[in-house]
Design an enzyme around this catalytic site. Sequence first.
Site, PDB file in Angstrom:
ATOM      1  N   ASP A  99     -21.257  32.498 -88.483  1.00 21.58           N
ATOM      2  CA  ASP A  99     -20.837  32.486 -87.033  1.00 21.58           C
ATOM      3  C   ASP A  99     -19.575  31.343 -86.701  1.00 21.58           C
ATOM      4  O   ASP A  99     -18.912  31.728 -85.813  1.00 21.58           O
ATOM      5  CB  ASP A  99     -22.132  31.762 -86.540  1.00 21.58           C
ATOM      6  CG  ASP A  99     -23.315  32.825 -86.513  1.00 21.58           C
ATOM      7  OD1 ASP A  99     -23.254  33.665 -87.366  1.00 21.58           O
ATOM      8  OD2 ASP A  99     -24.259  32.511 -86.067  1.00 21.58           O
TER       9      ASP A  99
ATOM     10  N   GLU B 135     -31.104  25.286 -95.358  1.00 22.77           N
ATOM     11  CA  GLU B 135     -30.169  26.430 -94.909  1.00 22.77           C
ATOM     12  C   GLU B 135     -28.929  26.233 -95.389  1.00 22.77           C
ATOM     13  O   GLU B 135     -28.235  27.543 -95.863  1.00 22.77           O
ATOM     14  CB  GLU B 135     -29.975  26.280 -93.259  1.00 22.77           C
ATOM     15  CG  GLU B 135     -29.370  27.479 -92.630  1.00 22.77           C
ATOM     16  CD  GLU B 135     -29.439  27.234 -91.110  1.00 22.77           C
ATOM     17  OE1 GLU B 135     -29.572  26.039 -90.535  1.00 22.77           O
ATOM     18  OE2 GLU B 135     -29.066  28.211 -90.379  1.00 22.77           O
TER      19      GLU B 135
HETATM   20  C1  2M8 Z   1     -27.143  31.973 -87.916  1.00 20.56           C
HETATM   21  O1  2M8 Z   1     -26.865  32.740 -86.805  1.00 20.56           O
HETATM   22  C2  2M8 Z   1     -27.543  32.477 -85.409  1.00 20.56           C
HETATM   23  C3  2M8 Z   1     -27.158  33.417 -84.404  1.00 20.56           C
HETATM   24  O2  2M8 Z   1     -27.429  34.873 -84.930  1.00 20.56           O
HETATM   25  C4  2M8 Z   1     -27.488  30.918 -84.786  1.00 20.56           C
HETATM   26  O3  2M8 Z   1     -26.804  30.173 -85.135  1.00 20.56           O
HETATM   27  O4  2M8 Z   1     -28.228  30.768 -83.754  1.00 20.56           O
HETATM   28  C5  2M8 Z   1     -26.305  32.266 -89.167  1.00 20.56           C
HETATM   29  O5  2M8 Z   1     -26.294  31.677 -90.279  1.00 20.56           O
HETATM   30  C6  2M8 Z   1     -26.757  33.881 -89.378  1.00 20.56           C
HETATM   31  O6  2M8 Z   1     -26.002  34.165 -90.479  1.00 20.56           O
HETATM   32  C7  2M8 Z   1     -28.060  33.847 -89.713  1.00 20.56           C
HETATM   33  O7  2M8 Z   1     -28.590  35.343 -89.815  1.00 20.56           O
HETATM   34  C8  2M8 Z   1     -29.199  33.308 -88.592  1.00 20.56           C
HETATM   35  C9  2M8 Z   1     -30.310  33.292 -88.786  1.00 20.56           C
HETATM   36  O8  2M8 Z   1     -30.642  32.597 -90.090  1.00 20.56           O
HETATM   37  O9  2M8 Z   1     -28.514  32.055 -88.098  1.00 20.56           O
END
Ligand code: 2M8
Length: 441
Positions: A170, A406
């Site tokens: 992102d 993460e």
């Molecule tokens: C992160 O993305 C979400 C939006 O989709 C967020 O930041 O709120 C990213 O690292 C994405 O790759 C991942 O799928 C998600 C959930 O782990 O978090």
Amino acid sequence: MVLDGLADKASKILAENWLGHFTIPSPSLYPHQWSWDSAFTAIGNTHYDVSRSIVEIEHLFDAQWKNGMVPHIVFNEKATSYFPSPTFYDSQKSSDAPRHVKTSGMTQPSVHAIAAYHIYQNHPDQKEAKEFLKRIFPKLEKFHEYLMTVRDPERMGAITVMHPWESGMDNSPIWDEALKRLVVSDIPEYQRKDLINVSDPSQRPDHATYDRFIFLLLTMKKHDYNHIDMYDDYPFKIKSSTSTSLLYASNNFMLKIADIIDEDKTRILDWQSRIKKNFDKTFCPNLPKDPLYYDYDLIAEEHILKQTVGSITPIYSGIPSKEHADRIVNMLGDSKFCGTSCHVQMVPSTSLHEKEYTPQLYWRGPVWINVNWLIWRGLQNYGYKEKAEQIKEGVIELVKEHGFYEYYDATTGEGYGAQNFSWTAALLIDMIKDLGVGTSS
Ligand code: 2M8
């Protein structure tokens, strides 16, 4: 053995994050089902509880849109700690959206066929596994067809991402210029929840970037999430090397699955030749000087020459020739990709030499386990055993010393973002067990 103990610990995290039909990425920050997270998690679960992997993938595809799109989030109605909420998305404005469940209105990389094949390979009951493959194959094919058509009207054999969230990476500097160009207007007041649910909010995207994320979401919503109708005038369209190469890799797994359940391969083969024929032309503009891959901005009509982990991930797909792969792997020895200069020799999300590199900031420097898992398998496939082993050792070291985070600071190894993170646990298990299922070609 120490490693078995670590894998058991990881499986406990997966059990804690399991909500009965899917696994949340982490209890604090991400309380819903995320698309590519579920696929990675399902891969890890095949080693402990393969039935859970099947339920996870089928729960996600139960929310597939009529047009084939698999949404990037399937909402858990009980959870309120994440923004944007299902009401904010209001994706049922689209007649393609499912009615029995709420979802986001965009997608994520297609890695689910990879998970489906792992499920088959690691399943103790081949008959049951084949039944699952028969149920999931048409849904996977419909998703891939959506990507090859709606997300490639130019027929370049390359997938367009219409929001940084669709890339999964992102906050990568890849998107900076395209986001800056947006003329942002008419955003209602909104309350971010990610900043409350993370220990250090300064590691998350800044407000100006988040405004742009929301602006793009609202632009999609204004068009009832009809990505075909909005496409021509839409202000953010990037051909993604990672999304495209992952689709290619997934298609390779679809070919294997088609052989197992005796399905027709004609369409998949046609997609593969279209992707492969154009891949270097679209994503590798500086060959032979520079073997790295770069995304292409359709609106600016130029490549985005940022060196990130996305410059390397196509190695998982098997698209690069052996000679090309040799040159990419040589670059992994360079300090900018943590060749020798980091705590562990893994690939950071952004090259240490880019001006945007920030060791603690979300997708702008830290090491992420999912993309390193892809690179690890890619390296194995080409026979770079030693380099693959360095990455695996790095993952084990990070988790053992710092916990299931993460993401991690490439230079110190410190863990950041959400704790007890599912794909970190799942892919660590897969690396420890290392059954060699990940060969895509
Ligand atoms: C992160 O993305 C979400 C939006 O989709 C967020 O930041 O709120 C990213 O690292 C994405 O790759 C991942 O799928 C998600 C959930 O782990 O978090």
